[in-house]
Design a protein around this motif. Structure first.
Motif, mmCIF file in Angstrom:
data_model
loop_
_atom_site.group_PDB
_atom_site.id
_atom_site.type_symbol
_atom_site.label_atom_id
_atom_site.label_comp_id
_atom_site.label_asym_id
_atom_site.label_seq_id
_atom_site.Cartn_x
_atom_site.Cartn_y
_atom_site.Cartn_z
ATOM 1 N N PRO A 96 112.736 64.350 83.301
ATOM 2 C CA PRO A 96 112.994 63.564 83.983
ATOM 3 C C PRO A 96 112.952 62.092 83.317
ATOM 4 N N ARG A 97 113.606 61.166 83.870
ATOM 5 C CA ARG A 97 113.218 59.844 83.568
ATOM 6 C C ARG A 97 111.791 59.496 83.760
ATOM 7 N N ASP A 98 111.314 58.525 82.712
ATOM 8 C CA ASP A 98 110.041 58.128 82.563
ATOM 9 C C ASP A 98 109.067 59.167 82.173
ATOM 10 N N THR A 99 109.520 60.285 81.699
ATOM 11 C CA THR A 99 108.518 61.223 81.042
ATOM 12 C C THR A 99 107.815 60.755 79.565
ATOM 13 N N LEU A 100 106.632 60.725 79.448
ATOM 14 C CA LEU A 100 106.144 60.215 78.082
ATOM 15 C C LEU A 100 105.810 61.286 77.262
ATOM 16 N N ILE A 101 106.285 60.860 76.193
ATOM 17 C CA ILE A 101 106.470 62.002 74.945
ATOM 18 C C ILE A 101 105.382 61.376 73.910
ATOM 19 N N SER A 102 104.493 62.321 73.684
ATOM 20 C CA SER A 102 103.349 61.798 72.566
ATOM 21 C C SER A 102 103.781 62.528 71.288
ATOM 22 N N LEU A 103 104.000 61.732 70.104
ATOM 23 C CA LEU A 103 104.388 62.396 68.913
ATOM 24 C C LEU A 103 103.076 62.155 68.144
ATOM 25 N N GLY A 104 102.386 63.161 67.535
ATOM 26 C CA GLY A 104 101.170 63.231 66.938
ATOM 27 C C GLY A 104 100.123 62.658 67.694
ATOM 28 N N SER A 105 99.267 61.965 66.867
ATOM 29 C CA SER A 105 97.957 61.358 67.858
ATOM 30 C C SER A 105 98.180 59.980 68.006
ATOM 31 N N GLN A 106 99.354 59.153 67.882
ATOM 32 C CA GLN A 106 99.101 57.858 68.097
ATOM 33 C C GLN A 106 100.530 57.393 69.105
ATOM 34 N N VAL A 107 101.798 57.948 68.638
ATOM 35 C CA VAL A 107 102.806 57.300 69.329
ATOM 36 C C VAL A 107 103.298 58.116 70.847
ATOM 37 N N VAL A 108 103.472 56.900 71.571
ATOM 38 C CA VAL A 108 103.899 57.414 73.024
ATOM 39 C C VAL A 108 105.205 56.940 73.231
ATOM 40 N N LEU A 109 106.347 57.581 73.505
ATOM 41 C CA LEU A 109 107.536 57.253 73.907
ATOM 42 C C LEU A 109 107.863 57.386 75.273
ATOM 43 N N LYS A 110 108.586 56.538 76.005
ATOM 44 C CA LYS A 110 109.059 56.716 77.385
ATOM 45 C C LYS A 110 110.378 56.877 77.612
ATOM 46 N N VAL A 111 110.704 58.039 78.158
ATOM 47 C CA VAL A 111 112.000 58.515 78.215
ATOM 48 C C VAL A 111 112.878 57.739 79.228
ATOM 49 N N THR A 112 114.119 57.040 78.791
ATOM 50 C CA THR A 112 115.041 56.297 79.411
ATOM 51 C C THR A 112 116.093 56.840 80.099
ATOM 52 N N GLY A 113 116.559 57.808 79.295
ATOM 53 C CA GLY A 113 118.139 58.385 79.601
ATOM 54 C C GLY A 113 118.668 59.047 78.561
ATOM 55 N N LEU A 114 119.851 59.668 79.004
ATOM 56 C CA LEU A 114 120.660 60.532 78.110
ATOM 57 C C LEU A 114 121.494 59.669 76.695
ATOM 58 N N ARG A 115 121.818 60.210 75.797
ATOM 59 C CA ARG A 115 122.657 59.421 74.846
ATOM 60 C C ARG A 115 124.249 59.868 75.526
ATOM 61 N N ASN A 116 124.818 58.967 75.572
ATOM 62 C CA ASN A 116 126.369 59.251 75.704
ATOM 63 C C ASN A 116 127.162 59.415 74.584
ATOM 64 N N PRO A 117 127.500 60.868 74.200
ATOM 65 C CA PRO A 117 128.508 61.122 73.109
ATOM 66 C C PRO A 117 129.533 60.181 72.979
ATOM 67 N N CYS A 118 129.981 59.553 71.771
ATOM 68 C CA CYS A 118 130.928 58.675 71.685
ATOM 69 C C CYS A 118 131.867 59.028 70.684
ATOM 70 N N ALA A 119 132.993 58.279 70.518
ATOM 71 C CA ALA A 119 134.092 58.837 69.584
ATOM 72 C C ALA A 119 133.695 58.848 68.185
ATOM 73 N N GLN A 120 132.544 58.135 67.707
ATOM 74 C CA GLN A 120 132.124 58.429 66.294
ATOM 75 C C GLN A 120 131.711 59.818 66.047
ATOM 76 N N LEU A 121 131.303 60.805 67.025
ATOM 77 C CA LEU A 121 131.246 62.084 66.746
ATOM 78 C C LEU A 121 132.317 62.681 66.083
ATOM 79 N N ASP A 122 133.606 62.204 66.633
ATOM 80 C CA ASP A 122 134.814 62.945 66.265
ATOM 81 C C ASP A 122 135.411 62.254 64.902
ATOM 82 N N ASN A 123 134.934 61.046 64.771
ATOM 83 C CA ASN A 123 135.251 60.476 63.324
ATOM 84 C C ASN A 123 134.356 60.953 62.250
#
Length: 178
Positions: A96-123
């Motif tokens: 869910p949005r606002d989940t906190l993800i801890s990476l290792g012993s220091q870093v904490v990220l807060k989830v904001t949303g999904l990446r929207n795939p774009c035309a760069q993938l097909d490029n």
């Protein structure tokens, strides 16, 4: 659950170069990455409104997607689709949005949303955009190209670091594209 690869790029290239560690800056993103900053750095969004908050400081992708794409015949690897953090054993898309993800012993990220795939993938490779889109049992569009987050607590993350999650209290807010 662990970090299997880390990537960054100081330019706005589609793919990012892998590295053994990254420095995460609270409220900004990843040191030396083109998307680091308080305000939006994605070129199309800067063009629309450069004062928007940067909800896309860090891009996370599950390694299982890379494996799935390889099996389907795509030439992809860590950093190929522009992610900063490649995870293993985390169902990123179901968080869910606002989940906190801890990476290792220091870093904490807060989830904001999904990446929207774009035309760069097909490029990069023809058919890649379609490969990271799907439909659920109800016919709703499923974006599989990873999630976006902001840095709540900075520090250093290394390949192999553990990942832990803190799910926000209910009611949960489903991820939407950011």
């Amino acid at each position: 659950m662990k970090v299997v690869s880390l990537s960054k790029d100081s330019e706005h290239q589609f793919s990012k170069g892998t590295c053994e560690s990254l420095i995460f800056l609270k409220g900004h993103g990843i040191e030396g990455d083109a998307h680091c900053g308080v305000t939006v750095k994605h070129r199309s969004r800067v063009k629309a409104d450069p004062t928007q908050p940067n909800l896309r400081q860090v891009h996370l992708v599950h390694s299982e997607l890379i494996s799935e794409l390889k099996i389907s015949g795509f030439n992809v690897d860590a950093g190929t689709i522009g992610e900063n953090v490649l995870t293993e054993g985390v169902d990123l898309l179901s968080l869910p949005r606002d989940t906190l993800i801890s990476l290792g012993s220091q870093v904490v990220l807060k989830v904001t949303g999904l990446r929207n795939p774009c035309a760069q993938l097909d490029n990069y490779q023809s058919g890649l955009t379609k490969a990271v889109l799907d439909r659920d049992k109800d016919g709703n569009l499923v974006r599989k190209a990873g999630i976006m987050a902001v840095v709540k607590e900075g520090g250093i993350v290394k390949v192999g670091d553990s990942i832990s999650l803190k799910i926000p209290p209910e009611p949960h807010i489903a991820l939407e594209r950011v």
